[in-house]
Enzyme design. Structure first.
Site, PDB file in Angstrom:
ATOM      1  N   LYS A 143       0.853  -1.198  -0.115  1.00  9.35           N
ATOM      2  CA  LYS A 143       0.101  -0.101   0.033  1.00  9.35           C
ATOM      3  C   LYS A 143       0.932   1.174  -0.161  1.00  9.35           C
ATOM      4  CE  LYS A 143      -2.155  -0.808   4.014  1.00  9.35           C
ATOM      5  NZ  LYS A 143      -1.406  -2.283   4.318  1.00  9.35           N
ATOM      6  N   ARG A 177      12.212  -2.596   8.941  1.00  7.90           N
ATOM      7  CA  ARG A 177      11.559  -1.736  10.009  1.00  7.90           C
ATOM      8  C   ARG A 177      11.470  -1.950  11.371  1.00  7.90           C
ATOM      9  NH1 ARG A 177       5.698  -0.180   7.931  1.00  7.90           N
ATOM     10  NH2 ARG A 177       5.068  -1.257   9.911  1.00  7.90           N
ATOM     11  N   ARG A 192      11.998  -6.566   4.803  1.00  8.08           N
ATOM     12  CA  ARG A 192      11.841  -5.264   5.072  1.00  8.08           C
ATOM     13  C   ARG A 192      12.843  -4.848   6.410  1.00  8.08           C
ATOM     14  NH1 ARG A 192       5.744  -2.989   4.921  1.00  8.08           N
ATOM     15  NH2 ARG A 192       5.925  -3.259   7.212  1.00  8.08           N
ATOM     16  N   ARG A 229      -8.631   1.281   9.685  1.00 10.33           N
ATOM     17  CA  ARG A 229      -8.249  -0.033  10.134  1.00 10.33           C
ATOM     18  C   ARG A 229      -8.982  -0.768  11.014  1.00 10.33           C
ATOM     19  NH1 ARG A 229      -2.505   0.713   9.354  1.00 10.33           N
ATOM     20  NH2 ARG A 229      -1.470  -1.168   9.768  1.00 10.33           N
ATOM     21  N   ARG A 275       0.531  -8.496  13.891  1.00  6.59           N
ATOM     22  CA  ARG A 275      -0.041  -7.677  12.823  1.00  6.59           C
ATOM     23  C   ARG A 275      -1.092  -8.191  11.860  1.00  6.59           C
ATOM     24  NH1 ARG A 275       4.778  -4.659  12.193  1.00  6.59           N
ATOM     25  NH2 ARG A 275       4.560  -4.869  10.034  1.00  6.59           N
TER      26      ARG A 275
HETATM   27  P1  ADP Z   1       1.501  -1.867   8.022  1.00  4.41           P
HETATM   28  O1  ADP Z   1       1.060  -1.702   6.845  1.00  4.41           O
HETATM   29  O2  ADP Z   1       3.035  -2.864   8.100  1.00  4.41           O
HETATM   30  O3  ADP Z   1       0.506  -2.663   8.843  1.00  4.41           O
HETATM   31  P2  ADP Z   1       1.637   0.620   8.934  1.00  4.41           P
HETATM   32  O4  ADP Z   1       2.684   1.624   8.661  1.00  4.41           O
HETATM   33  O5  ADP Z   1       0.386   0.851   8.262  1.00  4.41           O
HETATM   34  O6  ADP Z   1       2.318  -0.891   8.870  1.00  4.41           O
HETATM   35  O7  ADP Z   1       1.205   0.673  10.711  1.00  4.41           O
HETATM   36  C1  ADP Z   1       2.064   0.578  11.530  1.00  4.41           C
HETATM   37  C2  ADP Z   1       1.704   0.172  13.032  1.00  4.41           C
HETATM   38  O8  ADP Z   1       0.902   1.719  13.063  1.00  4.41           O
HETATM   39  C3  ADP Z   1       0.357  -0.740  13.207  1.00  4.41           C
HETATM   40  O9  ADP Z   1       0.848  -1.755  13.493  1.00  4.41           O
HETATM   41  C4  ADP Z   1      -0.339   0.163  14.213  1.00  4.41           C
HETATM   42  O10 ADP Z   1       0.167  -0.068  15.448  1.00  4.41           O
HETATM   43  C5  ADP Z   1      -0.076   1.556  13.883  1.00  4.41           C
HETATM   44  N1  ADP Z   1      -1.543   2.051  13.221  1.00  4.41           N
HETATM   45  C6  ADP Z   1      -1.124   2.571  11.966  1.00  4.41           C
HETATM   46  N2  ADP Z   1      -2.348   3.174  11.411  1.00  4.41           N
HETATM   47  C7  ADP Z   1      -3.068   2.880  12.656  1.00  4.41           C
HETATM   48  C8  ADP Z   1      -4.655   3.175  12.417  1.00  4.41           C
HETATM   49  N3  ADP Z   1      -5.201   3.711  11.764  1.00  4.41           N
HETATM   50  N4  ADP Z   1      -5.363   2.671  13.946  1.00  4.41           N
HETATM   51  C9  ADP Z   1      -4.610   2.141  14.678  1.00  4.41           C
HETATM   52  N5  ADP Z   1      -3.390   2.007  14.777  1.00  4.41           N
HETATM   53  C10 ADP Z   1      -2.500   2.389  13.529  1.00  4.41           C
END
Ligand code: ADP
Length: 184
Positions: A15, A131, A129, A90, A142
């Site tokens: 994404k 990160r 990755r 989410r 996750r």
């Molecule tokens: P990925 O695509 O690997 O899940 P993201 O960068 O989108 O990673 O998100 C990393 C972390 O940030 C998530 O595991 C969560 O803890 C937090 N996070 C991101 N967006 C949200 C959201 N909309 N609501 C709650 N937590 C979020």
């Protein structure tokens, strides 16, 4: 046409990469809640301090930390010409919040794009990755949280018939073309 796009898909679906490319193509901001939160963690802001533990465990951060943040971001002037939301909504509560916020502003999302990728591919992508929250235990968590909280969001948008599914398991350029076709 304004482009208000929501990207859905599991962690590791691509994404972020695709959203970045399309944000340059369409000259609209790429709004990633994950990026916003990671920046907050790096700079040790109050938001970052609250979010860090959840992120390290692979849990969602609580909605009350995210909802105001998204509202403020969507009200900034650069968002008037459109946006790509990546990582939000989410869960169904976030999706409902977004729906009412957009309704209040007399707006609606133009497309909800679901990037579908098989689990085995996701895990190997995430493990390669670099990160800080990409270790095996967090990745597993996750994916569980994704299944429990985020997959219902796909059904939510499917019922409103704004959702398009894109095969995300292919060469990056092919995925980009498929997305552009779905958006056009
Ligand atoms: P990925 O695509 O690997 O899940 P993201 O960068 O989108 O990673 O998100 C990393 C972390 O940030 C998530 O595991 C969560 O803890 C937090 N996070 C991101 N967006 C949200 C959201 N909309 N609501 C709650 N937590 C979020």
């Amino acid at each position: 046409m304004t482009k208000r796009l929501i990207f859905l898909g599991p962690p590791g679906a691509g994404k972020g990469t695709q959203a970045q490319i399309l944000s340059e193509t369409y000259k609209i901001p790429h709004i990633s809640t994950g990026d916003i939160l990671r920046t907050a963690v790096t700079y040790k802001t109050p938001l970052g301090d609250k979010a860090k533990g959840y992120m390290d465990r692979g849990e969602l951060v609580p909605d009350d930390l995210i909802l105001d943040l998204i509202k403020d971001r969507l009200l900034q002037s650069d968002a008037a010409k459109g946006w790509i939301l990546d990582g939000f909504p989410r869960n169904v509560a976030q999706a409902k919040f977004l729906n009412s916020l957009l309704a209040e502003l007399d707006l609606a999302a133009d497309r909800v794009l679901y990037l579908a990728v098989p689990d085995e591919v996701l895990i190997s992508r995430l493990l390669s990755r670099q990160r800080r929250d990409d270790n095996e235990a967090t990745i597993r968590r996750r994916l569980e949280v994704y299944r429990r909280d985020t997959m219902p969001v796909i059904d939510f948008y499917q019922e409103q018939s704004t959702l398009k599914t894109i095969d995300g398991d292919g060469a990056m350029e092919n995925v980009t073309s498929a997305l552009k076709e779905a958006i056009a």
